[in-house]
Structure formats: C-alpha cells, structure tokens
Design a protein around this motif. Structure first.
Motif, PDB file in Angstrom:
ATOM      1  N   SER A  83      15.331  63.505  -4.025  1.00 10.66           N
ATOM      2  CA  SER A  83      15.323  63.841  -5.458  1.00 10.66           C
ATOM      3  C   SER A  83      15.627  65.333  -5.664  1.00 10.66           C
ATOM      4  CB  SER A  83      14.026  63.420  -6.140  1.00 10.66           C
ATOM      5  OG  SER A  83      12.930  64.034  -5.512  1.00 10.66           O
ATOM      6  N   PHE A  95      11.041  53.793  -4.430  1.00 14.27           N
ATOM      7  CA  PHE A  95      10.566  55.155  -4.728  1.00 14.27           C
ATOM      8  C   PHE A  95       9.040  55.239  -4.638  1.00 14.27           C
ATOM      9  CE2 PHE A  95      13.914  57.653  -7.387  1.00 14.27           C
ATOM     10  CZ  PHE A  95      14.838  57.499  -6.373  1.00 14.27           C
ATOM     11  N   THR A  96       8.374  54.210  -5.119  1.00 11.44           N
ATOM     12  CA  THR A  96       6.909  54.218  -5.137  1.00 11.44           C
ATOM     13  C   THR A  96       6.345  54.240  -3.712  1.00 11.44           C
ATOM     14  OG1 THR A  96       7.057  52.892  -7.125  1.00 11.44           O
ATOM     15  CG2 THR A  96       4.898  53.048  -6.139  1.00 11.44           C
ATOM     16  N   SER A 141       5.731  62.153 -17.360  1.00 16.02           N
ATOM     17  CA  SER A 141       4.292  61.918 -17.577  1.00 16.02           C
ATOM     18  C   SER A 141       4.036  61.369 -18.977  1.00 16.02           C
ATOM     19  CB  SER A 141       3.489  63.204 -17.354  1.00 16.02           C
ATOM     20  OG  SER A 141       3.620  64.072 -18.461  1.00 16.02           O
ATOM     21  N   PHE A 156      11.064  61.474  -0.316  1.00 17.14           N
ATOM     22  CA  PHE A 156      11.279  61.416  -1.762  1.00 17.14           C
ATOM     23  C   PHE A 156      11.730  62.782  -2.289  1.00 17.14           C
ATOM     24  CE2 PHE A 156       9.793  61.756  -6.192  1.00 17.14           C
ATOM     25  CZ  PHE A 156      10.564  60.751  -6.731  1.00 17.14           C
ATOM     26  N   ARG A 188       9.034  63.945 -10.628  1.00 15.96           N
ATOM     27  CA  ARG A 188      10.116  64.727 -10.030  1.00 15.96           C
ATOM     28  C   ARG A 188      10.086  66.103 -10.676  1.00 15.96           C
ATOM     29  NH1 ARG A 188      14.757  61.334 -11.460  1.00 15.96           N
ATOM     30  NH2 ARG A 188      15.453  63.300 -12.338  1.00 15.96           N
ATOM     31  N   GLN A 243       9.225  57.453 -15.421  1.00 13.76           N
ATOM     32  CA  GLN A 243       7.773  57.341 -15.269  1.00 13.76           C
ATOM     33  C   GLN A 243       7.361  56.829 -13.883  1.00 13.76           C
ATOM     34  OE1 GLN A 243       5.550  54.181 -15.553  1.00 13.76           O
ATOM     35  NE2 GLN A 243       7.426  53.257 -14.750  1.00 13.76           N
ATOM     36  N   THR A 244       8.350  56.462 -13.053  1.00 14.69           N
ATOM     37  CA  THR A 244       8.054  55.862 -11.748  1.00 14.69           C
ATOM     38  C   THR A 244       7.271  56.806 -10.830  1.00 14.69           C
ATOM     39  OG1 THR A 244      10.148  54.670 -11.915  1.00 14.69           O
ATOM     40  CG2 THR A 244       9.122  54.732  -9.741  1.00 14.69           C
ATOM     41  N   ARG A 245       7.783  58.029 -10.713  1.00 16.97           N
ATOM     42  CA  ARG A 245       7.175  58.983  -9.786  1.00 16.97           C
ATOM     43  C   ARG A 245       7.558  60.396 -10.221  1.00 16.97           C
ATOM     44  NH1 ARG A 245       7.093  58.397  -3.177  1.00 16.97           N
ATOM     45  NH2 ARG A 245       6.032  60.370  -2.823  1.00 16.97           N
ATOM     46  N   THR A 275       6.409  61.107   0.753  1.00 19.86           N
ATOM     47  CA  THR A 275       6.686  62.270  -0.109  1.00 19.86           C
ATOM     48  C   THR A 275       7.837  63.129   0.404  1.00 19.86           C
ATOM     49  OG1 THR A 275       4.370  62.252  -0.644  1.00 19.86           O
ATOM     50  CG2 THR A 275       5.557  64.245  -1.227  1.00 19.86           C
TER      51      THR A 275
END
Ligand code: NAP
Length: 251
Positions: free
Chosen positions: A249, A237-238, A158, A245, A150, A146-148, A242
C-alpha cells in the motif's frame, strides 16, 4: 411500498448532487416512482439534472440540507415522511477530505462530521420512521477504504468504518421489522470526488456502482462491493501481515 417488481413509489436521495447517488437513482426501476425527495445543499441543482432522466409523473421535492447542522436533521427527515410512506432512502453524502488549503485536523473534523456523524444520524432517524410504517430500505455508501487503515486515507477510512459498523449493527437490530440497511462498498470511482487523483486498481464508473447498488436493494445480500472482486481483495488485505500490507500500500 415496493411492488412485485421491486419498484419503489417513493425514494429519497440524501446528497442529491452526488454523482454516484444520481447514478443509483437513474438505475432504479421507475415504473411506480411517484415521488423523489432530493436532499442537498443545492437541491435545485440536483433537480435540474434528474428531471431529464426521471418520468414526467415523478414529483421532485427539493429539501435543503447541511450535514454539519445536526440539530436540523430531524426536521429534514420528518419532511421525507410528511406525505406518506418512504420506500427507499439512499444516503450518498460524503467528503474525501484531502483539501490542501486546510490542515489535517480541520480536514479530519470535516470528514468525521459529514461521513460519520451526519450519515449515521440520518440513517438512525430514517430507520425509526420506517420502523413505524413497517417497511423500507436504507442504502448507505461505505467504502473499500474501511477495510484496513492506510497512511494516505485512514481518516476517511475510519469515518466509513464507523458508518459501516453502525449500519451492520442497525440492520441486525431491525430484523423482523420490515426495514433493512444495505451497505455499498465501492473502491475507486471516477467522479468529481476523485477528479485529478491517480486511479487505484479496479477503478470503475458510477454506472457500475449503481448496478451493484440496485441489485443490493433487490436481493438478500446486505453488503456489496463494486467491483465485486474487491470482496476478495478485502479478505486478503484483512489477513495480510502488516509488513507486506505496508509495502503493497506504498508506505
Ligand atoms: N468516488 C469514489 O471513489 C468513492 C468511493 C467509495 C465511496 N464513495 C462515497 O460515495 C458517496 C458519493 O460520492 P461521489 O463520488 O458521488 O461524490 P460527490 O459527487 O462529491 O458527492 C458527494 C455528495 O455529498 C454532499 N456533501 C458533501 N459535504 C456536504 C455537507 N457538508 N452538507 C451536505 N452535503 C454534503 C455533496 O454535496 P455538494 O454537491 O453540495 O458538494 C454531494 O451531494 C460518498 O459518501 C463517498 O464517500 C465514493
């Protein structure tokens, strides 16, 4: 009520066949455990495994549950309080939703319904009842996912982000009522849910997650990562731009 050693008398495991859920139940103190509610599609399957590890005096109550049948949730929750107070409820229901036999939208509907709608609804219904009894702890299983978002798991992520958000808000609202919500955020856990998948970094077994889960119930922290290092990875990560990231990922 929990005794001075944080040992519950009554516990409900929703998603009672979950490997992580069962590991948490096994790791909880059993000194005062009188009643354990096993809520699942096949609660008898859960009872078969759990009666081997729980004390003989613990009464196992099997309750049928189908996450999608939201109109039945209230009756399911009512059963958890029919014989008296419920001290701890662990909500371990969940699906990853990577079924290759159905298309992405069907997977998404399943994931959103089970992981968000059903789990959030159960949490709200149980919290209402616990508020009336004046005590109780609910633990939900969110996820590091739920962090970010992918590309390979943003639908699952989500659904967990929605549940996590709701749990944090509800916990704040419950302040002063004697009821609290704990949020467990595991990374990759080796269970049947992840069987056959290539392991993500910091993969753990369900026993390690269970330790964090039990410590959360004992302490004042409301959010716990498993393993703990993921708290810092989530922070990085937050904040990560972008472009970087996406690269790390594997997009
Ligand atoms: N494994 C991981 O890497 C990982 C990481 C982070 C978070 N989590 C979360 O941890 C929780 C437990 O996962 P787990 O690894 O222990 O997996 P699991 O063993 O597959 O447990 C999932 C549980 O959800 C139940 N369930 C799924 N769909 C349902 C439905 N439609 N109606 C009723 N029950 C339903 C399953 O019941 P059946 O036995 O009947 O299928 C099972 O009890 C989940 O919320 C998961 O998202 C897992």
């Amino acid at each position: 009520m929990l005794n001075a050693f944080h040992s519950p008398q009554s516990v409900a495991l929703l998603g009672a066949t979950s490997e992580i859920g069962q590991a948490i139940l096994k790791a909880l103190p059993h000194d005062s455990l009188n009643t354990c509610y096993l809520v699942a599609r096949e609660p008898q399957r859960a009872a078969k495994t759990l009666k081997e590890v729980l004390p003989d005096r613990t009464k196992l109550v099997e309750i049928d549950f189908q996450a999608e049948a939201t109109q039945t949730h209230k009756a399911v929750v009512d059963q958890l309080f029919a014989d008296g107070d419920l001290d701890v409820a662990i909500i371990a229901v969940g699906v990853l939703g990577n079924n290759p036999d159905v298309d992405e939208s069907a997977n998404a509907l399943d994931v959103m319904t089970v992981n968000y709608l059903a789990c959030a609804n159960l949490m709200l219904l149980i919290a209402e009842k616990m508020k009336l009894q004046g005590h109780g702890q609910i633990e939900i299983i969110s996820s590091f996912a739920q962090t970010r978002p992918r590309v390979d798991n943003f639908i699952y992520g989500s659904s967990k982000a929605g549940l996590d958000f709701m749990a944090r808000g509800l916990n704040d609202k419950l302040e002063g009522t004697g009821v609290s919500i704990s949020i467990l955020r595991p990374g990759f856990v080796r269970t049947r849910m992840t069987k056959g998948m290539s392991e993500a970094p910091f993969a753990v077994n369900s026993d390690a997650v269970a330790k964090v889960a039990v410590n959360l119930l004992k302490g004042d922290e409301r959010i716990g990562y498993s393993p703990a290092v993921l708290k810092y990875v989530a922070y990085v990560f937050t904040l990560m731009p972008t472009k970087i990231f996406k690269r790390i990922s594997n997009r």
